[in-house]
Write a protein that holds these residues in place. Structure first.
Motif, PDB file in Angstrom:
ATOM      1  N   LEU A 177       0.829  -1.207   0.000  1.00 56.41           N
ATOM      2  CA  LEU A 177       0.000   0.000   0.000  1.00 56.41           C
ATOM      3  C   LEU A 177       0.862   1.254   0.000  1.00 56.41           C
ATOM      4  O   LEU A 177       0.519   2.248  -0.640  1.00 56.41           O
ATOM      5  N   GLN A 178       1.994   1.202   0.709  1.00 55.93           N
ATOM      6  CA  GLN A 178       2.885   2.362   0.745  1.00 55.93           C
ATOM      7  C   GLN A 178       3.503   2.606  -0.624  1.00 55.93           C
ATOM      8  O   GLN A 178       3.664   3.760  -1.052  1.00 55.93           O
ATOM      9  N   GLN A 179       3.841   1.528  -1.343  1.00 56.45           N
ATOM     10  CA  GLN A 179       4.379   1.675  -2.696  1.00 56.45           C
ATOM     11  C   GLN A 179       3.341   2.304  -3.635  1.00 56.45           C
ATOM     12  O   GLN A 179       3.671   3.157  -4.471  1.00 56.45           O
ATOM     13  N   GLN A 180       2.093   1.871  -3.490  1.00 60.17           N
ATOM     14  CA  GLN A 180       1.031   2.462  -4.301  1.00 60.17           C
ATOM     15  C   GLN A 180       0.852   3.943  -3.975  1.00 60.17           C
ATOM     16  O   GLN A 180       0.690   4.775  -4.866  1.00 60.17           O
ATOM     17  N   LEU A 181       0.895   4.256  -2.679  1.00 62.95           N
ATOM     18  CA  LEU A 181       0.791   5.654  -2.280  1.00 62.95           C
ATOM     19  C   LEU A 181       1.973   6.462  -2.790  1.00 62.95           C
ATOM     20  O   LEU A 181       1.815   7.609  -3.225  1.00 62.95           O
ATOM     21  N   ASN A 182       3.167   5.869  -2.755  1.00 59.98           N
ATOM     22  CA  ASN A 182       4.355   6.568  -3.257  1.00 59.98           C
ATOM     23  C   ASN A 182       4.223   6.890  -4.744  1.00 59.98           C
ATOM     24  O   ASN A 182       4.645   7.964  -5.193  1.00 59.98           O
ATOM     25  N   LEU A 183       3.651   5.954  -5.500  1.00 64.63           N
ATOM     26  CA  LEU A 183       3.455   6.211  -6.934  1.00 64.63           C
ATOM     27  C   LEU A 183       2.417   7.313  -7.140  1.00 64.63           C
ATOM     28  O   LEU A 183       2.602   8.200  -7.977  1.00 64.63           O
ATOM     29  N   GLN A 184       1.341   7.275  -6.380  1.00 63.89           N
ATOM     30  CA  GLN A 184       0.327   8.321  -6.488  1.00 63.89           C
ATOM     31  C   GLN A 184       0.913   9.683  -6.102  1.00 63.89           C
ATOM     32  O   GLN A 184       0.628  10.694  -6.739  1.00 63.89           O
ATOM     33  N   LYS A 185       1.748   9.688  -5.070  1.00 60.06           N
ATOM     34  CA  LYS A 185       2.400  10.937  -4.655  1.00 60.06           C
ATOM     35  C   LYS A 185       3.379  11.398  -5.731  1.00 60.06           C
ATOM     36  O   LYS A 185       3.504  12.598  -5.995  1.00 60.06           O
ATOM     37  N   ALA A 186       4.080  10.453  -6.350  1.00 59.32           N
ATOM     38  CA  ALA A 186       5.030  10.817  -7.406  1.00 59.32           C
ATOM     39  C   ALA A 186       4.304  11.447  -8.596  1.00 59.32           C
ATOM     40  O   ALA A 186       4.817  12.399  -9.214  1.00 59.32           O
ATOM     41  N   ILE A 187       3.116  10.937  -8.916  1.00 57.91           N
ATOM     42  CA  ILE A 187       2.315  11.521  -9.994  1.00 57.91           C
ATOM     43  C   ILE A 187       1.881  12.939  -9.615  1.00 57.91           C
ATOM     44  O   ILE A 187       1.967  13.867 -10.419  1.00 57.91           O
ATOM     45  N   ALA A 188       1.416  13.096  -8.367  1.00 55.14           N
ATOM     46  CA  ALA A 188       1.006  14.428  -7.900  1.00 55.14           C
ATOM     47  C   ALA A 188       2.193  15.391  -7.889  1.00 55.14           C
ATOM     48  O   ALA A 188       2.070  16.557  -8.284  1.00 55.14           O
ATOM     49  N   ASP A 189       3.370  14.904  -7.469  1.00 51.51           N
ATOM     50  CA  ASP A 189       4.571  15.744  -7.450  1.00 51.51           C
ATOM     51  C   ASP A 189       4.974  16.163  -8.863  1.00 51.51           C
ATOM     52  O   ASP A 189       5.393  17.304  -9.089  1.00 51.51           O
ATOM     53  N   LEU A 190       4.848  15.235  -9.801  1.00 50.30           N
ATOM     54  CA  LEU A 190       5.201  15.540 -11.188  1.00 50.30           C
ATOM     55  C   LEU A 190       4.279  16.609 -11.760  1.00 50.30           C
ATOM     56  O   LEU A 190       4.744  17.589 -12.367  1.00 50.30           O
ATOM     57  N   ASN A 191       2.966  16.423 -11.576  1.00 47.93           N
ATOM     58  CA  ASN A 191       2.015  17.421 -12.074  1.00 47.93           C
ATOM     59  C   ASN A 191       2.226  18.770 -11.383  1.00 47.93           C
ATOM     60  O   ASN A 191       2.093  19.825 -11.999  1.00 47.93           O
ATOM     61  N   TYR A 192       2.556  18.718 -10.102  1.00 48.86           N
ATOM     62  CA  TYR A 192       2.804  19.946  -9.344  1.00 48.86           C
ATOM     63  C   TYR A 192       4.049  20.658  -9.853  1.00 48.86           C
ATOM     64  O   TYR A 192       4.069  21.890  -9.999  1.00 48.86           O
ATOM     65  N   ALA A 193       5.104  19.903 -10.142  1.00 50.34           N
ATOM     66  CA  ALA A 193       6.358  20.496 -10.612  1.00 50.34           C
ATOM     67  C   ALA A 193       6.196  21.126 -11.995  1.00 50.34           C
ATOM     68  O   ALA A 193       6.783  22.183 -12.267  1.00 50.34           O
ATOM     69  N   VAL A 194       5.389  20.498 -12.849  1.00 52.22           N
ATOM     70  CA  VAL A 194       5.196  21.013 -14.218  1.00 52.22           C
ATOM     71  C   VAL A 194       4.115  22.103 -14.250  1.00 52.22           C
ATOM     72  O   VAL A 194       4.129  22.982 -15.112  1.00 52.22           O
ATOM     73  N   GLY A 195       3.190  22.065 -13.295  1.00 51.79           N
ATOM     74  CA  GLY A 195       2.152  23.076 -13.253  1.00 51.79           C
ATOM     75  C   GLY A 195       0.948  22.752 -14.090  1.00 51.79           C
ATOM     76  O   GLY A 195       0.072  23.586 -14.282  1.00 51.79           O
ATOM     77  N   THR A 196       0.884  21.544 -14.610  1.00 53.63           N
ATOM     78  CA  THR A 196      -0.259  21.098 -15.387  1.00 53.63           C
ATOM     79  C   THR A 196      -0.334  19.579 -15.294  1.00 53.63           C
ATOM     80  O   THR A 196       0.594  18.942 -14.790  1.00 53.63           O
ATOM     81  N   THR A 197      -1.411  18.978 -15.775  1.00 54.67           N
ATOM     82  CA  THR A 197      -1.586  17.534 -15.664  1.00 54.67           C
ATOM     83  C   THR A 197      -0.772  16.831 -16.740  1.00 54.67           C
ATOM     84  O   THR A 197      -1.086  16.901 -17.929  1.00 54.67           O
ATOM     85  N   VAL A 198       0.294  16.165 -16.317  1.00 51.85           N
ATOM     86  CA  VAL A 198       1.122  15.365 -17.202  1.00 51.85           C
ATOM     87  C   VAL A 198       0.604  13.931 -17.241  1.00 51.85           C
ATOM     88  O   VAL A 198       0.491  13.308 -18.291  1.00 51.85           O
ATOM     89  N   ILE A 199       0.284  13.407 -16.061  1.00 47.35           N
ATOM     90  CA  ILE A 199      -0.281  12.062 -15.919  1.00 47.35           C
ATOM     91  C   ILE A 199      -1.561  12.189 -15.090  1.00 47.35           C
ATOM     92  O   ILE A 199      -1.547  12.809 -14.026  1.00 47.35           O
ATOM     93  N   ASN A 200      -2.649  11.631 -15.587  1.00 52.16           N
ATOM     94  CA  ASN A 200      -3.904  11.681 -14.826  1.00 52.16           C
ATOM     95  C   ASN A 200      -3.760  10.875 -13.545  1.00 52.16           C
ATOM     96  O   ASN A 200      -3.427   9.683 -13.602  1.00 52.16           O
ATOM     97  N   PRO A 201      -3.986  11.510 -12.395  1.00 56.68           N
ATOM     98  CA  PRO A 201      -3.809  10.804 -11.134  1.00 56.68           C
ATOM     99  C   PRO A 201      -5.012   9.952 -10.777  1.00 56.68           C
ATOM    100  O   PRO A 201      -6.121  10.185 -11.216  1.00 56.68           O
ATOM    101  N   LEU A 202      -4.768   8.962  -9.936  1.00 53.35           N
ATOM    102  CA  LEU A 202      -5.829   8.182  -9.300  1.00 53.35           C
ATOM    103  C   LEU A 202      -6.798   7.600 -10.315  1.00 53.35           C
ATOM    104  O   LEU A 202      -8.004   7.789 -10.203  1.00 53.35           O
TER     105      LEU A 202
END
Length: 423
Positions: free
Chosen positions: A398-423
């Motif tokens: 579950l932590q690995q899944q959360l880490n991937l979801q957080k990594a997607i959110a971090d990526l979109n946050y860093a770019v400022g737009t949706t690069v990968i659709n989360p969740l």
């Protein structure tokens, strides 16, 4: 000692039961991330407040475009020689009327309008940056609540299994087939699981408060995120994404617009050194060399002492300072994007199809171990060790899944737009 332990265990169990009943009475709002984002954009009070700042800045653009008002002044006698008030008939008394208008030179009005437009861009960029930050918080809270609910299911399953084992082994102990040590060991295991479950509920409660604030939701509702796990294999180019970030990130754009505003202010301050011209007309009834005098007035200050030197230097230094601030913002942006891309790739590697197949078989093994213990094919120590190992492994999954979801959110946050659709 044992009596004290059992008393604490019973009290703790009652607390758990009461908490579960209270939770069951709360309305549950089952919501997907798309619906949550829509509600967030419509209802979030911080976004609404910041939007007013954008509208207020646009109002100042209109103000900057307005001309200065003309000035009308008059001077007339209160009484005449005969002590009559405001007597101007038959050429008596004195009336002086002046009308003047300031004309700004060196394009000052246009430069002020440009600075006001820069402020609109800054406020809009700050709005977008606030939206980016709050949306990021929404995604993280959403993913964390869903993850904790899944963790809760793991604990509930183990508690149900442990409780069943406790009841069985307790009966066996009463019949003289098991030792008291085995009974205490299983009850201690069950107590520890319930204690961890309370800690999970505490974390969920804290995150629920944040989610309800972000969504302006009903405090009595329990928000249950509905998540479809996203593990799409995506190829990312960090250099391209960094350029995309420069066009989308509100914090970077705000610094860019602030530099433009500082440069425009520098130009305005240099223009302020050029005197404005005041043109007007005067009507004088009796105090001039001729009756009913009408004259033309032209005036401007002489820039001898004050040529706006201090403000010009201040604006120039402010612009130079902002240049370095923008460069630092660009450096931070690039590092954020490259780091987010690497973090996403690392997180994605841990959740392949082979691992998913292993996880499914591990769940089947958990059920088999329980039956094996009941049939006395394995001893208590082996069963407890596997119990702990299973829980630890499931939580890591579950932590690995959360880490991937957080990594997607971090990526979109860093770019400022949706690069990968989360969740």
């Amino acid at each position: 000692m044992l009596r004290t332990y059992f008393r604490k265990f019973i009290i703790f169990a009652l607390v758990i039961i009461c908490g579960q009943k209270a939770s069951a009475q709360t309305d549950t709002l089952r919501i997907t991330i798309k619906d949550a984002e829509k509600t967030f954009l419509q209802n979030n009070l911080s976004l609404i407040a910041q939007k007013y700042n954008v509208d207020a800045a646009q109002a100042l653009v209109k103000q900057a475009k307005l001309w200065d008002n003309p000035v009308l002044s008059t001077d007339q006698n209160i009484t005449d020689a005969n002590k009559k008030f405001f007597n101007h008939s038959n050429g008596n008394g004195q009336v002086l009327v002046q009308l003047s208008q300031v004309f700004k030179t060196a394009g000052k009005r246009g430069k002020q309008v440009q600075i006001a437009n820069d402020d609109v861009q800054i406020q809009q960029a700050q709005f977008n940056d606030l939206l980016r930050n709050l949306h990021y918080n929404l995604l993280l809270d959403f993913a964390q609540v869903a993850n904790l609910i899944d963790q809760r299911k793991v604990y509930q399953m183990e508690i149900a299994s442990a409780t069943s084992m406790v009841n069985a082994i307790d009966k066996s102990y009463q019949a003289g087939n098991n030792s008291l040590k085995d009974v205490i060991r299983l009850k201690a295991l069950n107590f520890g699981l319930q204690n961890d479950l309370v800690e999970i509920d505490r974390q969920i409660n804290d995150l629920q408060s944040e989610l309800k604030t972000l969504l302006a939701a009903n405090p009595n509702q329990f928000i249950a995120p509905q998540i479809t796990f996203n593990n799409t294999d995506t190829t990312l180019n960090a250099a391209t994404l960094a350029e995309t970030a420069k066009a989308n990130r509100g914090d970077y754009l705000a610094n860019q617009y602030l530099l433009n505003q500082n440069n425009h202010n520098f130009a305005l301050q240099k223009a302020m050194a050029v005197p404005d011209i005041t043109i007007g007309s005067t009507y004088d009834q009796n105090s001039s060399y001729a009756r009913n005098f009408v004259g033309l007035e032209i005036s401007l200050p002489l820039p001898i002492f004050n040529r706006n030197q201090g403000n010009i230097k201040n604006a120039k230094l402010a612009a130079q300072s902002q240049e370095y601030t923008l460069k630092n913002s660009e450096l931070q942006l690039n590092n954020d994007v490259y780091s987010a891309v690497q973090q996403y790739q690392l997180s994605q590697q841990l959740l392949g199809s082979k691992e998913n197949d292993f996880y499914a078989k591990y769940d089947q093994l958990f059920k088999s171990m329980g039956k094996g213990f009941q049939l006395k094919q394995i001893n208590l120590q082996e069963y407890v060790d596997f119990f702990d190992s299973y829980r630890e492994t499931k939580l890591k999954i579950l932590q690995q899944q959360l880490n991937l979801q957080k990594a997607i959110a971090d990526l979109n946050y860093a770019v400022g737009t949706t690069v990968i659709n989360p969740l």
